[in-house]
Scaffold this motif. Structure first.
Motif, PDB file in Angstrom:
ATOM      1  N   UNK A  87      25.920  52.247  47.314  1.00  0.00           N
ATOM      2  CA  UNK A  87      24.692  51.619  48.365  1.00  0.00           C
ATOM      3  C   UNK A  87      24.091  50.360  47.674  1.00  0.00           C
ATOM      4  N   UNK A  88      24.102  49.291  48.278  1.00  0.00           N
ATOM      5  CA  UNK A  88      23.227  48.148  47.576  1.00  0.00           C
ATOM      6  C   UNK A  88      21.758  48.442  47.375  1.00  0.00           C
ATOM      7  N   UNK A  89      21.188  48.911  48.527  1.00  0.00           N
ATOM      8  CA  UNK A  89      19.651  49.185  48.438  1.00  0.00           C
ATOM      9  C   UNK A  89      19.529  50.845  48.669  1.00  0.00           C
ATOM     10  N   UNK A  90      19.233  51.604  47.854  1.00  0.00           N
ATOM     11  CA  UNK A  90      19.273  52.890  47.825  1.00  0.00           C
ATOM     12  C   UNK A  90      18.318  53.236  48.947  1.00  0.00           C
ATOM     13  N   UNK A  91      18.397  54.314  49.718  1.00  0.00           N
ATOM     14  CA  UNK A  91      17.782  54.641  50.907  1.00  0.00           C
ATOM     15  C   UNK A  91      18.201  53.920  52.352  1.00  0.00           C
ATOM     16  N   UNK A  92      19.129  52.793  51.919  1.00  0.00           N
ATOM     17  CA  UNK A  92      19.170  51.942  53.263  1.00  0.00           C
ATOM     18  C   UNK A  92      20.490  51.832  53.369  1.00  0.00           C
ATOM     19  N   UNK A  93      20.985  51.555  54.493  1.00  0.00           N
ATOM     20  CA  UNK A  93      22.471  51.200  54.809  1.00  0.00           C
ATOM     21  C   UNK A  93      22.708  50.238  55.578  1.00  0.00           C
ATOM     22  N   UNK A  94      23.663  49.602  55.522  1.00  0.00           N
ATOM     23  CA  UNK A  94      24.249  48.349  56.399  1.00  0.00           C
ATOM     24  C   UNK A  94      24.951  48.896  57.701  1.00  0.00           C
ATOM     25  N   UNK A  95      24.347  48.267  58.820  1.00  0.00           N
ATOM     26  CA  UNK A  95      24.989  48.868  60.166  1.00  0.00           C
ATOM     27  C   UNK A  95      25.372  47.418  60.850  1.00  0.00           C
ATOM     28  N   UNK A  96      26.451  47.720  61.713  1.00  0.00           N
ATOM     29  CA  UNK A  96      26.918  46.530  62.554  1.00  0.00           C
ATOM     30  C   UNK A  96      26.002  46.385  63.999  1.00  0.00           C
ATOM     31  N   UNK A  97      25.275  47.326  64.199  1.00  0.00           N
ATOM     32  CA  UNK A  97      24.707  47.704  65.692  1.00  0.00           C
ATOM     33  C   UNK A  97      23.207  48.108  65.419  1.00  0.00           C
ATOM     34  N   UNK A  98      22.336  47.651  66.297  1.00  0.00           N
ATOM     35  CA  UNK A  98      20.722  48.389  66.422  1.00  0.00           C
ATOM     36  C   UNK A  98      21.061  49.424  67.373  1.00  0.00           C
ATOM     37  N   UNK A  99      20.879  50.682  66.926  1.00  0.00           N
ATOM     38  CA  UNK A  99      21.051  51.596  67.866  1.00  0.00           C
ATOM     39  C   UNK A  99      20.600  51.731  69.074  1.00  0.00           C
ATOM     40  N   UNK A 100      21.064  52.348  70.038  1.00  0.00           N
ATOM     41  CA  UNK A 100      20.369  52.455  71.567  1.00  0.00           C
ATOM     42  C   UNK A 100      18.966  52.841  71.609  1.00  0.00           C
ATOM     43  N   UNK A 101      18.689  53.817  70.719  1.00  0.00           N
ATOM     44  CA  UNK A 101      17.316  54.474  70.883  1.00  0.00           C
ATOM     45  C   UNK A 101      16.462  53.117  70.401  1.00  0.00           C
ATOM     46  N   UNK A 102      16.742  52.655  69.394  1.00  0.00           N
ATOM     47  CA  UNK A 102      15.918  51.495  69.033  1.00  0.00           C
ATOM     48  C   UNK A 102      15.781  50.403  70.267  1.00  0.00           C
ATOM     49  N   UNK A 103      16.914  50.033  70.673  1.00  0.00           N
ATOM     50  CA  UNK A 103      16.960  49.018  71.899  1.00  0.00           C
ATOM     51  C   UNK A 103      15.850  49.533  72.742  1.00  0.00           C
ATOM     52  N   UNK A 104      16.161  50.863  73.327  1.00  0.00           N
ATOM     53  CA  UNK A 104      15.184  51.419  74.175  1.00  0.00           C
ATOM     54  C   UNK A 104      13.647  51.468  73.810  1.00  0.00           C
ATOM     55  N   UNK A 105      13.482  51.690  72.429  1.00  0.00           N
ATOM     56  CA  UNK A 105      11.915  51.589  71.938  1.00  0.00           C
ATOM     57  C   UNK A 105      11.673  50.039  71.956  1.00  0.00           C
ATOM     58  N   UNK A 106      12.204  49.226  71.855  1.00  0.00           N
ATOM     59  CA  UNK A 106      11.666  47.839  71.949  1.00  0.00           C
ATOM     60  C   UNK A 106      11.395  47.374  73.400  1.00  0.00           C
ATOM     61  N   UNK A 107      12.103  48.074  74.131  1.00  0.00           N
ATOM     62  CA  UNK A 107      12.059  47.611  75.777  1.00  0.00           C
ATOM     63  C   UNK A 107      10.483  48.505  76.217  1.00  0.00           C
ATOM     64  N   UNK A 108      10.439  49.523  75.534  1.00  0.00           N
ATOM     65  CA  UNK A 108       9.172  50.281  76.103  1.00  0.00           C
ATOM     66  C   UNK A 108       8.082  49.882  75.390  1.00  0.00           C
ATOM     67  N   UNK A 109       8.196  49.375  74.389  1.00  0.00           N
ATOM     68  CA  UNK A 109       7.122  49.016  73.577  1.00  0.00           C
ATOM     69  C   UNK A 109       6.769  50.215  72.324  1.00  0.00           C
TER      70      UNK A 109
END
Length: 406
Positions: A1-23
Protein backbone atom coordinates in the motif's frame (compact mmCIF):
# COMPACT_ATOMS: atom_id res chain seq x y z
CA UNK A 1 0.00 0.00 0.00
CA UNK A 2 1.63 3.26 -1.19
CA UNK A 3 -0.26 5.40 1.32
CA UNK A 4 -1.20 3.48 4.50
CA UNK A 5 -4.90 3.74 5.26
CA UNK A 6 -5.73 4.59 1.63
CA UNK A 7 -6.18 2.47 -1.45
CA UNK A 8 -6.26 3.25 -5.16
CA UNK A 9 -9.54 2.62 -6.96
CA UNK A 10 -10.60 2.98 -10.58
CA UNK A 11 -14.17 4.08 -9.85
CA UNK A 12 -15.89 6.56 -7.59
CA UNK A 13 -18.44 4.41 -5.69
CA UNK A 14 -22.10 4.77 -6.57
CA UNK A 15 -23.00 5.93 -3.07
CA UNK A 16 -20.44 8.74 -3.34
CA UNK A 17 -21.88 9.79 -6.72
CA UNK A 18 -25.31 9.79 -5.12
CA UNK A 19 -23.99 11.83 -2.20
CA UNK A 20 -22.59 14.43 -4.60
CA UNK A 21 -25.95 14.68 -6.32
CA UNK A 22 -27.91 15.06 -3.08
CA UNK A 23 -25.45 17.47 -1.48
CA UNK A 24 -24.31 15.04 1.20
CA UNK A 25 -20.80 15.28 -0.25
CA UNK A 26 -19.07 18.16 -1.99
CA UNK A 27 -16.18 18.31 -4.41
CA UNK A 28 -13.48 20.72 -3.23
CA UNK A 29 -10.95 20.89 -6.06
CA UNK A 30 -9.31 17.49 -5.88
CA UNK A 31 -10.98 16.31 -2.66
CA UNK A 32 -14.46 14.89 -2.03
CA UNK A 33 -15.62 15.62 1.51
CA UNK A 34 -18.76 15.44 3.59
CA UNK A 35 -20.58 18.75 3.08
CA UNK A 36 -21.05 21.38 5.78
CA UNK A 37 -24.08 20.70 7.96
CA UNK A 38 -23.89 16.92 7.53
CA UNK A 39 -23.11 14.53 10.42
CA UNK A 40 -19.49 13.99 9.30
CA UNK A 41 -18.87 17.50 7.91
CA UNK A 42 -15.32 17.89 6.60
CA UNK A 43 -14.48 14.17 6.64
CA UNK A 44 -12.65 13.12 3.47
CA UNK A 45 -14.32 10.58 1.22
CA UNK A 46 -11.79 10.52 -1.64
CA UNK A 47 -8.72 12.26 -3.07
CA UNK A 48 -8.52 12.93 -6.82
CA UNK A 49 -4.81 13.32 -7.55
CA UNK A 50 -3.43 14.29 -10.98
CA UNK A 51 -1.12 11.53 -12.20
CA UNK A 52 2.57 12.21 -12.82
CA UNK A 53 3.85 15.80 -12.89
CA UNK A 54 0.77 17.22 -14.61
CA UNK A 55 0.50 20.96 -14.04
CA UNK A 56 -2.79 22.63 -14.92
CA UNK A 57 -1.18 26.05 -15.23
CA UNK A 58 -3.97 27.39 -17.43
CA UNK A 59 -5.48 30.84 -17.75
CA UNK A 60 -8.69 31.12 -15.72
CA UNK A 61 -11.91 32.55 -17.10
CA UNK A 62 -12.93 29.90 -19.63
CA UNK A 63 -16.65 29.40 -20.10
CA UNK A 64 -16.89 26.32 -17.89
CA UNK A 65 -19.85 26.07 -15.54
CA UNK A 66 -18.94 24.18 -12.36
CA UNK A 67 -21.67 21.99 -10.97
CA UNK A 68 -22.02 18.25 -10.86
CA UNK A 69 -25.82 18.17 -10.72
CA UNK A 70 -26.19 19.66 -14.19
CA UNK A 71 -23.62 17.33 -15.74
CA UNK A 72 -24.63 13.95 -14.34
CA UNK A 73 -27.96 12.35 -15.20
CA UNK A 74 -27.99 9.01 -13.42
CA UNK A 75 -31.50 8.18 -14.56
CA UNK A 76 -30.38 8.12 -18.20
CA UNK A 77 -27.74 5.46 -17.58
CA UNK A 78 -28.97 1.88 -17.46
CA UNK A 79 -25.98 -0.40 -17.00
CA UNK A 80 -24.55 -0.15 -13.46
CA UNK A 81 -20.96 -0.57 -14.58
CA UNK A 82 -21.55 2.04 -17.23
CA UNK A 83 -23.02 4.34 -14.60
CA UNK A 84 -19.97 4.09 -12.37
CA UNK A 85 -17.50 4.48 -15.21
CA UNK A 86 -19.26 7.38 -16.92
CA UNK A 87 -20.07 9.28 -13.74
CA UNK A 88 -16.50 8.85 -12.49
CA UNK A 89 -15.27 10.46 -15.69
CA UNK A 90 -17.78 13.28 -15.31
CA UNK A 91 -16.70 14.01 -11.75
CA UNK A 92 -13.08 14.14 -12.92
CA UNK A 93 -14.11 16.51 -15.72
CA UNK A 94 -15.73 18.82 -13.18
CA UNK A 95 -12.54 18.68 -11.08
CA UNK A 96 -10.42 19.51 -14.13
CA UNK A 97 -12.72 22.37 -15.05
CA UNK A 98 -12.37 23.76 -11.53
CA UNK A 99 -8.58 23.63 -11.86
CA UNK A 100 -8.75 25.42 -15.22
CA UNK A 101 -10.93 28.18 -13.82
CA UNK A 102 -8.86 28.59 -10.66
CA UNK A 103 -5.58 28.91 -12.54
CA UNK A 104 -4.10 26.38 -10.09
CA UNK A 105 -3.49 22.64 -10.07
CA UNK A 106 -5.67 20.24 -8.13
CA UNK A 107 -2.87 18.87 -5.96
CA UNK A 108 -0.30 20.51 -3.71
CA UNK A 109 2.41 18.64 -5.61
CA UNK A 110 1.20 20.28 -8.85
CA UNK A 111 1.83 23.72 -7.42
CA UNK A 112 5.56 23.27 -7.42
CA UNK A 113 8.02 26.11 -7.64
CA UNK A 114 8.23 25.89 -11.43
CA UNK A 115 4.45 26.25 -11.83
CA UNK A 116 4.35 29.18 -9.40
CA UNK A 117 7.22 30.92 -11.19
CA UNK A 118 5.55 30.54 -14.60
CA UNK A 119 2.25 31.80 -13.23
CA UNK A 120 3.89 34.87 -11.69
CA UNK A 121 5.67 35.65 -14.95
CA UNK A 122 2.31 35.60 -16.74
CA UNK A 123 0.72 37.84 -14.11
CA UNK A 124 3.71 40.18 -14.18
CA UNK A 125 3.24 40.68 -17.90
CA UNK A 126 -0.45 41.48 -17.43
CA UNK A 127 0.30 43.95 -14.65
CA UNK A 128 2.61 45.90 -16.92
CA UNK A 129 -0.31 46.42 -19.30
CA UNK A 130 -2.39 48.19 -16.64
CA UNK A 131 0.33 49.88 -14.57
CA UNK A 132 -0.36 53.30 -16.09
CA UNK A 133 -3.91 53.18 -14.75
CA UNK A 134 -3.18 51.64 -11.37
CA UNK A 135 -0.60 53.56 -9.37
CA UNK A 136 -0.23 50.92 -6.67
CA UNK A 137 0.69 48.29 -9.25
CA UNK A 138 3.15 50.62 -10.89
CA UNK A 139 4.84 51.16 -7.53
CA UNK A 140 5.09 47.42 -6.99
CA UNK A 141 6.61 46.79 -10.41
CA UNK A 142 9.26 49.41 -9.66
CA UNK A 143 10.00 48.15 -6.16
CA UNK A 144 12.83 45.95 -4.94
CA UNK A 145 10.15 43.66 -3.47
CA UNK A 146 9.35 42.28 -6.89
CA UNK A 147 13.03 41.57 -7.56
CA UNK A 148 13.37 39.74 -4.23
CA UNK A 149 10.33 37.61 -5.01
CA UNK A 150 11.65 36.43 -8.37
CA UNK A 151 15.15 35.93 -6.94
CA UNK A 152 13.71 33.65 -4.24
CA UNK A 153 11.76 31.64 -6.80
CA UNK A 154 14.79 31.42 -9.07
CA UNK A 155 16.82 29.87 -6.26
CA UNK A 156 14.04 27.36 -5.55
CA UNK A 157 13.98 26.30 -9.20
CA UNK A 158 17.60 25.16 -8.83
CA UNK A 159 17.03 23.00 -5.76
CA UNK A 160 17.51 19.75 -7.67
CA UNK A 161 21.01 20.86 -8.71
CA UNK A 162 22.08 21.98 -5.25
CA UNK A 163 23.88 19.57 -2.85
CA UNK A 164 21.77 18.37 0.07
CA UNK A 165 23.91 20.24 2.60
CA UNK A 166 22.88 23.57 1.03
CA UNK A 167 19.26 22.70 0.27
CA UNK A 168 18.06 23.56 3.77
CA UNK A 169 19.64 27.02 3.59
CA UNK A 170 18.08 27.78 0.19
CA UNK A 171 14.64 26.69 1.38
CA UNK A 172 14.95 28.62 4.64
CA UNK A 173 16.04 31.88 2.97
CA UNK A 174 13.37 31.62 0.27
CA UNK A 175 10.71 30.89 2.88
CA UNK A 176 11.68 34.01 4.81
CA UNK A 177 11.47 36.19 1.69
CA UNK A 178 8.15 34.68 0.62
CA UNK A 179 6.72 35.12 4.12
CA UNK A 180 7.63 38.82 4.18
CA UNK A 181 6.15 39.47 0.72
CA UNK A 182 3.04 37.46 1.49
CA UNK A 183 2.49 39.57 4.62
CA UNK A 184 2.65 42.66 2.41
CA UNK A 185 -0.19 41.37 0.20
CA UNK A 186 -2.08 40.18 3.25
CA UNK A 187 -2.18 43.87 4.20
CA UNK A 188 -2.90 45.24 0.72
CA UNK A 189 -5.72 42.88 -0.28
CA UNK A 190 -8.30 44.07 2.31
CA UNK A 191 -7.87 47.66 1.07
CA UNK A 192 -8.30 46.92 -2.64
CA UNK A 193 -11.35 48.72 -4.05
CA UNK A 194 -11.02 48.15 -7.82
CA UNK A 195 -11.20 44.96 -9.85
CA UNK A 196 -7.65 45.42 -11.16
CA UNK A 197 -5.97 45.89 -7.79
CA UNK A 198 -8.12 43.30 -6.00
CA UNK A 199 -7.41 40.56 -8.50
CA UNK A 200 -3.70 41.45 -8.74
CA UNK A 201 -3.23 41.45 -4.96
CA UNK A 202 -5.26 38.25 -4.63
CA UNK A 203 -3.02 36.54 -7.18
CA UNK A 204 0.20 37.56 -5.45
CA UNK A 205 -1.17 36.67 -2.02
CA UNK A 206 -2.24 33.24 -3.23
CA UNK A 207 0.95 32.28 -5.05
CA UNK A 208 3.36 33.59 -2.41
CA UNK A 209 1.32 31.82 0.30
CA UNK A 210 1.41 28.50 -1.57
CA UNK A 211 5.15 28.83 -2.24
CA UNK A 212 5.83 29.72 1.40
CA UNK A 213 3.83 26.77 2.72
CA UNK A 214 5.57 24.40 0.34
CA UNK A 215 8.97 25.65 1.54
CA UNK A 216 7.87 24.99 5.11
CA UNK A 217 6.74 21.48 4.21
CA UNK A 218 9.92 20.68 2.27
CA UNK A 219 11.91 21.71 5.33
CA UNK A 220 10.13 18.89 7.15
CA UNK A 221 8.02 21.21 9.33
CA UNK A 222 4.78 19.52 8.30
CA UNK A 223 2.76 20.55 11.35
CA UNK A 224 3.73 24.18 10.76
CA UNK A 225 2.88 23.87 7.05
CA UNK A 226 -0.50 22.43 8.01
CA UNK A 227 -1.15 25.45 10.24
CA UNK A 228 0.07 27.89 7.56
CA UNK A 229 -2.16 26.52 4.78
CA UNK A 230 -5.21 26.65 7.05
CA UNK A 231 -4.41 30.23 8.02
CA UNK A 232 -3.81 31.22 4.37
CA UNK A 233 -7.08 29.54 3.38
CA UNK A 234 -9.02 31.36 6.08
CA UNK A 235 -7.59 34.74 5.04
CA UNK A 236 -8.17 33.98 1.37
CA UNK A 237 -11.79 32.90 1.91
CA UNK A 238 -12.57 36.07 3.87
CA UNK A 239 -11.00 38.37 1.29
CA UNK A 240 -12.19 36.40 -1.74
CA UNK A 241 -15.76 36.63 -0.46
CA UNK A 242 -15.37 40.36 0.19
CA UNK A 243 -14.06 41.01 -3.32
CA UNK A 244 -16.85 38.93 -4.85
CA UNK A 245 -19.59 40.60 -2.82
CA UNK A 246 -18.45 44.24 -2.71
CA UNK A 247 -16.48 44.71 -5.93
CA UNK A 248 -17.68 42.11 -8.44
CA UNK A 249 -21.35 41.47 -7.62
CA UNK A 250 -21.66 44.93 -6.12
CA UNK A 251 -24.84 46.75 -5.22
CA UNK A 252 -26.92 45.22 -8.01
CA UNK A 253 -26.35 41.43 -8.24
CA UNK A 254 -29.86 41.10 -9.69
CA UNK A 255 -28.52 42.47 -13.00
CA UNK A 256 -27.32 38.95 -13.84
CA UNK A 257 -30.96 37.84 -14.12
CA UNK A 258 -31.50 40.32 -16.95
CA UNK A 259 -31.69 39.16 -20.56
CA UNK A 260 -28.25 40.67 -21.24
CA UNK A 261 -26.66 37.72 -19.43
CA UNK A 262 -29.00 34.86 -20.28
CA UNK A 263 -26.55 33.23 -22.71
CA UNK A 264 -23.43 33.73 -20.57
CA UNK A 265 -24.49 33.19 -16.94
CA UNK A 266 -26.73 30.28 -15.98
CA UNK A 267 -28.94 30.48 -12.90
CA UNK A 268 -26.98 27.62 -11.29
CA UNK A 269 -23.73 29.54 -11.76
CA UNK A 270 -25.21 32.74 -10.35
CA UNK A 271 -26.26 30.76 -7.29
CA UNK A 272 -22.67 29.50 -6.90
CA UNK A 273 -21.46 33.11 -6.96
CA UNK A 274 -24.02 34.27 -4.39
CA UNK A 275 -23.38 31.32 -2.05
CA UNK A 276 -19.65 32.04 -2.15
CA UNK A 277 -19.83 35.83 -1.88
CA UNK A 278 -22.20 35.72 1.09
CA UNK A 279 -20.63 32.68 2.77
CA UNK A 280 -24.12 31.23 3.02
CA UNK A 281 -25.64 28.30 1.16
CA UNK A 282 -29.13 29.51 0.27
CA UNK A 283 -29.09 28.01 -3.23
CA UNK A 284 -32.27 28.89 -5.16
CA UNK A 285 -33.61 31.07 -2.34
CA UNK A 286 -31.18 33.68 -3.70
CA UNK A 287 -33.26 33.88 -6.86
CA UNK A 288 -36.37 34.69 -4.84
CA UNK A 289 -34.39 37.44 -3.09
CA UNK A 290 -33.32 38.91 -6.42
CA UNK A 291 -36.77 38.61 -7.99
CA UNK A 292 -38.04 41.13 -5.45
CA UNK A 293 -35.77 43.71 -7.09
CA UNK A 294 -36.45 42.92 -10.72
CA UNK A 295 -37.93 44.89 -13.59
CA UNK A 296 -36.58 44.42 -17.17
CA UNK A 297 -33.20 44.39 -19.03
CA UNK A 298 -30.28 46.10 -17.31
CA UNK A 299 -28.22 47.65 -20.15
CA UNK A 300 -31.13 48.42 -22.46
CA UNK A 301 -30.21 50.31 -25.65
CA UNK A 302 -31.20 53.94 -25.79
CA UNK A 303 -31.85 54.28 -22.09
CA UNK A 304 -30.56 57.19 -20.03
CA UNK A 305 -29.55 56.41 -16.43
CA UNK A 306 -32.51 56.98 -14.12
CA UNK A 307 -31.57 59.18 -11.19
CA UNK A 308 -33.48 57.73 -8.27
CA UNK A 309 -32.78 55.50 -5.33
CA UNK A 310 -33.67 51.85 -4.86
CA UNK A 311 -32.98 48.97 -7.17
CA UNK A 312 -34.47 47.43 -10.29
CA UNK A 313 -33.47 46.86 -13.88
CA UNK A 314 -33.32 49.28 -16.83
CA UNK A 315 -30.98 51.56 -14.90
CA UNK A 316 -27.87 51.24 -17.09
CA UNK A 317 -25.78 51.51 -13.93
CA UNK A 318 -22.43 49.77 -13.94
CA UNK A 319 -19.25 49.32 -15.91
CA UNK A 320 -20.97 48.21 -19.11
CA UNK A 321 -21.76 44.82 -20.60
CA UNK A 322 -18.37 44.37 -22.27
CA UNK A 323 -16.43 44.79 -19.03
CA UNK A 324 -18.95 42.65 -17.16
CA UNK A 325 -18.17 39.82 -19.58
CA UNK A 326 -14.42 40.37 -19.84
CA UNK A 327 -13.60 41.28 -16.22
CA UNK A 328 -16.36 40.65 -13.70
CA UNK A 329 -17.62 37.25 -14.81
CA UNK A 330 -14.17 35.62 -15.30
CA UNK A 331 -13.07 36.99 -11.92
CA UNK A 332 -16.13 35.55 -10.17
CA UNK A 333 -15.58 32.19 -11.84
CA UNK A 334 -11.95 32.15 -10.79
CA UNK A 335 -12.68 33.05 -7.17
CA UNK A 336 -15.39 30.39 -6.75
CA UNK A 337 -13.14 27.73 -8.30
CA UNK A 338 -10.11 28.87 -6.32
CA UNK A 339 -12.12 28.69 -3.11
CA UNK A 340 -12.72 24.99 -3.74
CA UNK A 341 -9.10 24.34 -4.70
CA UNK A 342 -7.83 26.09 -1.54
CA UNK A 343 -10.11 23.89 0.57
CA UNK A 344 -8.68 20.88 -1.25
CA UNK A 345 -5.11 21.94 -0.47
CA UNK A 346 -5.80 22.04 3.27
CA UNK A 347 -7.08 18.46 3.07
CA UNK A 348 -3.99 17.38 1.12
CA UNK A 349 -1.64 18.86 3.71
CA UNK A 350 -3.63 17.00 6.37
CA UNK A 351 -2.94 13.82 4.38
CA UNK A 352 0.79 14.57 4.15
CA UNK A 353 0.96 15.21 7.90
CA UNK A 354 -0.84 11.92 8.58
CA UNK A 355 1.55 10.09 6.22
CA UNK A 356 4.58 12.09 7.46
CA UNK A 357 5.59 12.91 3.88
CA UNK A 358 6.98 16.11 2.38
CA UNK A 359 5.40 17.21 -0.94
CA UNK A 360 8.42 16.02 -2.94
CA UNK A 361 8.40 12.58 -1.28
CA UNK A 362 4.63 12.45 -1.77
CA UNK A 363 5.24 12.99 -5.50
CA UNK A 364 7.80 10.18 -5.51
CA UNK A 365 5.29 7.84 -3.87
CA UNK A 366 2.80 8.71 -6.61
CA UNK A 367 5.21 7.44 -9.27
CA UNK A 368 5.12 3.97 -7.68
CA UNK A 369 1.40 3.59 -8.37
CA UNK A 370 0.93 1.39 -11.48
CA UNK A 371 -0.12 3.10 -14.71
CA UNK A 372 -3.01 0.64 -14.91
CA UNK A 373 -4.53 2.32 -11.84
CA UNK A 374 -4.97 5.64 -13.61
CA UNK A 375 -8.42 6.90 -14.52
CA UNK A 376 -7.81 9.34 -17.32
CA UNK A 377 -5.13 11.62 -15.89
CA UNK A 378 -5.97 10.90 -12.25
CA UNK A 379 -5.45 8.50 -9.38
CA UNK A 380 -8.44 8.08 -7.08
CA UNK A 381 -7.67 7.40 -3.42
CA UNK A 382 -10.34 6.26 -0.98
CA UNK A 383 -10.08 5.14 2.64
CA UNK A 384 -8.93 1.52 2.85
CA UNK A 385 -11.73 -0.91 3.61
CA UNK A 386 -11.66 -2.53 7.03
CA UNK A 387 -11.72 -6.37 6.84
CA UNK A 388 -15.10 -7.82 7.87
CA UNK A 389 -13.72 -9.68 10.89
CA UNK A 390 -11.96 -6.53 12.11
CA UNK A 391 -15.14 -4.50 11.64
CA UNK A 392 -17.10 -7.00 13.73
CA UNK A 393 -14.43 -6.92 16.40
CA UNK A 394 -14.53 -3.10 16.47
CA UNK A 395 -18.32 -3.07 16.82
CA UNK A 396 -18.14 -5.45 19.81
CA UNK A 397 -15.63 -3.38 21.77
CA UNK A 398 -18.09 -0.82 23.23
CA UNK A 399 -20.36 -3.67 24.41
CA UNK A 400 -17.46 -5.56 25.95
CA UNK A 401 -16.25 -2.38 27.61
CA UNK A 402 -19.67 -1.88 29.17
CA UNK A 403 -19.36 -5.36 30.68
CA UNK A 404 -16.06 -4.51 32.25
CA UNK A 405 -13.98 -6.10 29.51
CA UNK A 406 -15.56 -9.58 29.76
Amino acid sequence: MVFPGWEVTRLIPQDVIGGLLTGQYKLYGGVIRWAAGTPNAGQIVAHLLPAGSQMLNLVPGLNFIPGIITSIQLTKLSDQVGILSQTTQQVLQVATGTAVLSGLGLAVSCIGFLAINKKLETIDSKLKDIQKDVKAIQQFLESGERARLFAALDSLLKLDKIPDEHRHTILHNARQTLTEINMRYRELLPNATTIETAMAYEEYFTLTALAQVRCTAELGMLDVAQHEIKEANQIWQTQGQRVAKEILLGEYPERFLASDFVDSVSVSELIEWLDFANAESKRYVWIDDLRRKLDEPWYAKGWVPIMHGGSGLNKNVGIGLEKEQSMVMPSLRKLVARSNVFEGYTAQYDLMVAQNLTPSVFEQRMTVIPESSKVGDYYILEPAKVPAEQAVSTKRRPFLASLGGR
